[in-house]
Scaffold this active site. Sequence first.
Site, PDB file in Angstrom:
ATOM      1  N   ASP A  67       3.311   0.618  -5.926  1.00 19.11           N
ATOM      2  CA  ASP A  67       4.062  -0.545  -5.283  1.00 19.11           C
ATOM      3  C   ASP A  67       3.557  -1.974  -5.519  1.00 19.11           C
ATOM      4  OD1 ASP A  67       2.036   0.168  -3.509  1.00 19.11           O
ATOM      5  OD2 ASP A  67       3.191   0.958  -2.340  1.00 19.11           O
ATOM      6  N   ASN A 137       2.624   5.826   9.857  1.00 18.54           N
ATOM      7  CA  ASN A 137       3.696   6.385   9.990  1.00 18.54           C
ATOM      8  C   ASN A 137       4.489   7.583   8.951  1.00 18.54           C
ATOM      9  OD1 ASN A 137       4.437   4.731   7.715  1.00 18.54           O
ATOM     10  ND2 ASN A 137       6.042   3.645   8.607  1.00 18.54           N
ATOM     11  N   HIS A 139       4.367   7.023   5.680  1.00 20.23           N
ATOM     12  CA  HIS A 139       5.026   6.575   4.202  1.00 20.23           C
ATOM     13  C   HIS A 139       3.899   6.940   3.335  1.00 20.23           C
ATOM     14  CE1 HIS A 139       3.031   2.269   4.948  1.00 20.23           C
ATOM     15  NE2 HIS A 139       2.188   3.101   4.196  1.00 20.23           N
ATOM     16  N   GLU A 144       9.188   4.247   3.669  1.00 17.59           N
ATOM     17  CA  GLU A 144       9.047   4.109   5.057  1.00 17.59           C
ATOM     18  C   GLU A 144      10.010   5.204   5.517  1.00 17.59           C
ATOM     19  OE1 GLU A 144       6.700   2.569   5.984  1.00 17.59           O
ATOM     20  OE2 GLU A 144       6.907   0.096   5.842  1.00 17.59           O
TER      21      GLU A 144
HETATM   22  C1  F6R Z   1      -0.574   1.450  -1.281  1.00 19.57           C
HETATM   23  C2  F6R Z   1       0.550   2.393  -0.798  1.00 19.57           C
HETATM   24  C3  F6R Z   1       0.526   2.872   0.841  1.00 19.57           C
HETATM   25  C4  F6R Z   1      -0.949   2.886   1.452  1.00 19.57           C
HETATM   26  C5  F6R Z   1      -0.721   3.374   3.079  1.00 19.57           C
HETATM   27  C6  F6R Z   1      -2.140   3.697   3.634  1.00 19.57           C
HETATM   28  O1  F6R Z   1      -0.053   1.316  -2.576  1.00 19.57           O
HETATM   29  O2  F6R Z   1       1.073   3.011  -1.223  1.00 19.57           O
HETATM   30  O3  F6R Z   1       1.298   3.780   0.790  1.00 19.57           O
HETATM   31  O4  F6R Z   1      -1.478   4.129   0.592  1.00 19.57           O
HETATM   32  O5  F6R Z   1      -0.188   2.065   3.755  1.00 19.57           O
HETATM   33  O6  F6R Z   1      -2.731   2.506   3.538  1.00 19.57           O
HETATM   34  P1  F6R Z   1      -4.415   2.250   3.785  1.00 19.57           P
HETATM   35  O7  F6R Z   1      -5.225   3.078   2.839  1.00 19.57           O
HETATM   36  O8  F6R Z   1      -4.869   0.881   3.844  1.00 19.57           O
HETATM   37  O9  F6R Z   1      -4.571   3.068   5.257  1.00 19.57           O
END
Ligand code: F6R
Length: 265
Positions: A67, A137, A139, A144
């Site tokens: 992303d 959550n 994702h 989401e």
């Molecule tokens: C980032 C991504 C998100 C993160 C997720 C966890 O490229 O795709 O899905 O992997 O938000 O983020 P952290 O590792 O910061 O808890």
Amino acid sequence: MDIVILKDSDQVAAYGAALFRRLLHDKPDAVLGLATGGTPIALYRRLIADYSDAMLSFREATTFNLDEYLGIDPRDPQSYRSYMRRELFDPVDIDIANTFLPECAAGENPLDVGPRYEQLIRSKGGIDLQILGIGQNGHIGFNEPTSSLVSRTRIKTLTRETLAANRRYFDAPALQPQLAITMGIASIMDARDIVLLATGSRKADAVRQSIEGPVSSMWPASALQMHERVTVLLDDAAASQLAQRDYYDWVQQQKQELLNERGGA
Ligand code: F6R
């Protein structure tokens, strides 16, 4: 799902790095799916150390990130392009021309980015190994809750919860983009192998819901239950709410014994 519960985040990073080493050894021109966020940083540090010790090379590899924020300048320190340069690309021998994120070029219609990115992934032969983190959550990427389980790369509006979780990276709330372009759940599911990393107790509920709950768009990571080759690497804290934890440990023990027997044969 192969559920591996390790003592701490260091062990999770070490295990993940070993998977990369094996893949890049067997297939130097592998296509890697990469994630940003806090979780993979320890893994990337291990990969940089392995590269410095001449244990692996990214020279022929291609990467696709999950992303990128929409409307952010790639040179902005908070862009995922900048994150990847800082945390992995610049310290290793990867050819920057072979690193891709779902970025919207100046003048490009944001709606065209998704189909173009999907086509690019296909033209490189598809992703061999996709790394994922998980949001509180549930994702994956920025898919989401309520994201279609057959979604493709597209624009997503971030939830307030995700915005709050990532606010710490921005100097002022007004600078934080609310929209992102993310690979979809179906795009992620196309990867030949998937490795989900989760560390810390904040992730324990999402991990439980995604592994042991029903497949549901309310917990997007639960879609991974439908993939044949997923490895889930957890530290103790992230695994703390799993009801079947004893079983997962038992499975890993059996696997190890089988490997030892074969090794000894
Ligand atoms: C980032 C991504 C998100 C993160 C997720 C966890 O490229 O795709 O899905 O992997 O938000 O983020 P952290 O590792 O910061 O808890």
